[in-house]
Write an enzyme that holds these catalytic residues in place. Sequence first.
Site, PDB file in Angstrom:
ATOM      1  N   SER A  50      -5.199 -59.318   0.756  1.00 56.84           N
ATOM      2  CA  SER A  50      -4.239 -60.042   0.846  1.00 56.84           C
ATOM      3  C   SER A  50      -3.996 -60.899  -0.329  1.00 56.84           C
ATOM      4  CB  SER A  50      -4.774 -61.409   1.963  1.00 56.84           C
ATOM      5  OG  SER A  50      -4.986 -60.845   3.381  1.00 56.84           O
ATOM      6  N   HIS A  63      -0.865 -53.212   2.383  1.00 55.42           N
ATOM      7  CA  HIS A  63      -1.221 -54.397   2.911  1.00 55.42           C
ATOM      8  C   HIS A  63      -0.501 -54.397   4.290  1.00 55.42           C
ATOM      9  CE1 HIS A  63      -0.900 -58.943   3.141  1.00 55.42           C
ATOM     10  NE2 HIS A  63      -2.041 -58.679   3.614  1.00 55.42           N
ATOM     11  N   GLU A 105       3.234 -53.618   2.883  1.00 47.97           N
ATOM     12  CA  GLU A 105       3.481 -53.763   1.466  1.00 47.97           C
ATOM     13  C   GLU A 105       2.771 -52.840   0.703  1.00 47.97           C
ATOM     14  OE1 GLU A 105       4.198 -58.642   1.055  1.00 47.97           O
ATOM     15  OE2 GLU A 105       2.270 -58.136   1.273  1.00 47.97           O
ATOM     16  N   ASN A 139       2.559 -63.172   1.161  1.00 45.49           N
ATOM     17  CA  ASN A 139       1.555 -64.166   1.224  1.00 45.49           C
ATOM     18  C   ASN A 139       1.966 -65.152  -0.175  1.00 45.49           C
ATOM     19  OD1 ASN A 139      -0.023 -63.912   3.381  1.00 45.49           O
ATOM     20  ND2 ASN A 139      -1.423 -62.543   2.335  1.00 45.49           N
TER      21      ASN A 139
HETATM   22  N1  CAA Z   1      -3.336 -56.788  19.125  1.00 43.80           N
HETATM   23  C1  CAA Z   1      -2.205 -55.620  19.621  1.00 43.80           C
HETATM   24  N2  CAA Z   1      -1.256 -55.949  20.131  1.00 43.80           N
HETATM   25  C2  CAA Z   1      -0.890 -57.346  20.393  1.00 43.80           C
HETATM   26  C3  CAA Z   1      -1.815 -58.379  20.076  1.00 43.80           C
HETATM   27  C4  CAA Z   1      -2.940 -57.994  19.465  1.00 43.80           C
HETATM   28  N3  CAA Z   1      -3.845 -59.112  19.058  1.00 43.80           N
HETATM   29  N4  CAA Z   1      -1.233 -59.744  20.252  1.00 43.80           N
HETATM   30  C5  CAA Z   1      -0.254 -59.188  20.971  1.00 43.80           C
HETATM   31  N5  CAA Z   1       0.114 -57.986  21.110  1.00 43.80           N
HETATM   32  C6  CAA Z   1       1.185 -57.063  21.455  1.00 43.80           C
HETATM   33  C7  CAA Z   1       1.144 -57.194  23.112  1.00 43.80           C
HETATM   34  O1  CAA Z   1       0.185 -56.406  23.669  1.00 43.80           O
HETATM   35  C8  CAA Z   1       2.633 -56.871  23.526  1.00 43.80           C
HETATM   36  O2  CAA Z   1       2.766 -55.602  23.404  1.00 43.80           O
HETATM   37  P1  CAA Z   1       4.094 -54.748  24.490  1.00 43.80           P
HETATM   38  O3  CAA Z   1       5.278 -55.304  24.084  1.00 43.80           O
HETATM   39  O4  CAA Z   1       3.695 -53.504  24.224  1.00 43.80           O
HETATM   40  O5  CAA Z   1       3.681 -55.242  25.737  1.00 43.80           O
HETATM   41  C9  CAA Z   1       3.385 -57.547  22.346  1.00 43.80           C
HETATM   42  O6  CAA Z   1       2.565 -57.674  21.280  1.00 43.80           O
HETATM   43  C10 CAA Z   1       3.930 -58.914  22.154  1.00 43.80           C
HETATM   44  O7  CAA Z   1       3.034 -59.648  22.792  1.00 43.80           O
HETATM   45  P2  CAA Z   1       3.056 -60.970  23.577  1.00 43.80           P
HETATM   46  O8  CAA Z   1       4.395 -60.802  24.465  1.00 43.80           O
HETATM   47  O9  CAA Z   1       1.858 -61.280  24.485  1.00 43.80           O
HETATM   48  O10 CAA Z   1       3.257 -62.210  22.628  1.00 43.80           O
HETATM   49  P3  CAA Z   1       4.433 -62.357  21.472  1.00 43.80           P
HETATM   50  O11 CAA Z   1       5.850 -61.839  22.080  1.00 43.80           O
HETATM   51  O12 CAA Z   1       4.128 -63.943  21.324  1.00 43.80           O
HETATM   52  O13 CAA Z   1       3.800 -61.366  20.359  1.00 43.80           O
HETATM   53  C11 CAA Z   1       2.809 -61.709  18.192  1.00 43.80           C
HETATM   54  C12 CAA Z   1       2.685 -61.965  19.874  1.00 43.80           C
HETATM   55  C13 CAA Z   1       3.340 -60.271  17.997  1.00 43.80           C
HETATM   56  C14 CAA Z   1       1.462 -61.910  17.805  1.00 43.80           C
HETATM   57  C15 CAA Z   1       3.683 -62.887  17.655  1.00 43.80           C
HETATM   58  O14 CAA Z   1       3.313 -64.051  18.393  1.00 43.80           O
HETATM   59  C16 CAA Z   1       3.905 -62.794  16.313  1.00 43.80           C
HETATM   60  O15 CAA Z   1       4.732 -61.983  15.783  1.00 43.80           O
HETATM   61  N6  CAA Z   1       3.433 -63.606  15.732  1.00 43.80           N
HETATM   62  C17 CAA Z   1       3.442 -63.855  13.957  1.00 43.80           C
HETATM   63  C18 CAA Z   1       2.447 -62.853  13.565  1.00 43.80           C
HETATM   64  C19 CAA Z   1       2.308 -63.078  12.213  1.00 43.80           C
HETATM   65  O16 CAA Z   1       3.025 -63.876  11.496  1.00 43.80           O
HETATM   66  N7  CAA Z   1       1.603 -62.045  11.567  1.00 43.80           N
HETATM   67  C20 CAA Z   1       1.377 -62.034  10.023  1.00 43.80           C
HETATM   68  C21 CAA Z   1       0.134 -62.867  10.027  1.00 43.80           C
HETATM   69  S1  CAA Z   1       0.136 -62.977   8.122  1.00 43.80           S
HETATM   70  C22 CAA Z   1      -0.909 -61.432   8.077  1.00 43.80           C
HETATM   71  O17 CAA Z   1      -1.496 -61.039   8.619  1.00 43.80           O
HETATM   72  C23 CAA Z   1      -1.132 -61.395   6.256  1.00 43.80           C
HETATM   73  C24 CAA Z   1      -2.311 -61.779   5.595  1.00 43.80           C
HETATM   74  O18 CAA Z   1      -2.590 -61.159   4.603  1.00 43.80           O
HETATM   75  C25 CAA Z   1      -2.820 -62.991   5.930  1.00 43.80           C
END
Ligand code: CAA
Length: 295
Positions: free
Chosen positions: A120, A141, A153, A191
């Site tokens: 990251s 990434h 990325e 990030n």
């Molecule tokens: N693993 C796998 N699938 C998941 C999941 C998980 N942990 N959480 C949710 N899902 C899936 C669900 O099963 C659902 O799938 P379907 O559409 O096939 O049914 C879909 O995602 C949508 O889930 P929900 O309806 O339960 O919830 P939501 O619409 O709120 O979506 C989310 C959940 C996708 C996590 C959404 O809240 C989101 O996009 N959040 C932001 C995530 C983000 O910013 N990630 C980047 C973090 S930074 C990073 O990763 C990089 C780093 O280096 C730190």
Amino acid sequence: MAEIRKVGVLGCGLMGSGIAQVSAQAGYDTVVREVDEAPLQKGLGSIEKRLARSVDKGKLDAGKKDEILGRLSGTTSLEDLADCDLVIEAVVEDLAIKNDMWRELDGLCGPDTIFASNTSSLTIADMAAATDRPGRMVGLHFFNPVPVMKLVEVVKTIATDAEVFDTAFDFARSLGKEPITCKDNSGFVVNLLLVPYMMDAIRAAEQGVASVEDIDKGMMLGTGYPMGPFTLLDFVGLDTTDKIGDIMFEEYKEKRYASPPLLKRMVSMGYYGRKSGMGFYDYSGDKPRVVDLGI
Ligand code: CAA
């Protein structure tokens, strides 16, 4: 361009298990390596659970699920990654630990194997320099949750071979992801912008600008983000974010990347966010409840 048939994944935690899943789903023979049997079984179990949920929702055929799992194996031995065409590392954000693995794999894998890191915040060059194959090292990434988030990325260092970069870029596409090209600067694109935002949210709460809940609500409803910054911090992991902040601060010497004291104290107390059941929110009940941190 090199053909990728077998993929090795180092680490079967939050990110590694997701990467192994999407790799096996895309048709690659995939072997995922953990240091011990317990975290390996936990990671493999989480993949199986996610696939089973997709079957229950009617989004995946039960037969297809078995095919995917048939392409996936787990190991605790680095030697089992020797015949991989691509190895993707997703272990703890610690350069010494990562480079110990790269050095060992450098001796085990054939000269054509591509090494990719899911780091990251570290630079790919700092890993490439530890190997005898700097031209065959790239960044791949992914974002959490890996099976859902579209972005990858793809990172080239000053030494990455053009053909290796193209292979990695195409590999990301073959997983159904949308790759973007990034230079090898700490934090790449996302990030670089996201970490100061999350750190600023903690500073805003510390300064009493608004409550944790209201900052989350504000950013969700005011900008359309799917999660507010504190929910996102808990989701990414407070320990992980703290490590990323330290590395980016060390690189840029800019305060906006530095972990605020509150984050450090929470990590010391084992408040890692969702993975430990407690962070800015408490996850022990039906619904997350904001934790009284005295701010
Ligand atoms: N693993 C796998 N699938 C998941 C999941 C998980 N942990 N959480 C949710 N899902 C899936 C669900 O099963 C659902 O799938 P379907 O559409 O096939 O049914 C879909 O995602 C949508 O889930 P929900 O309806 O339960 O919830 P939501 O619409 O709120 O979506 C989310 C959940 C996708 C996590 C959404 O809240 C989101 O996009 N959040 C932001 C995530 C983000 O910013 N990630 C980047 C973090 S930074 C990073 O990763 C990089 C780093 O280096 C730190």
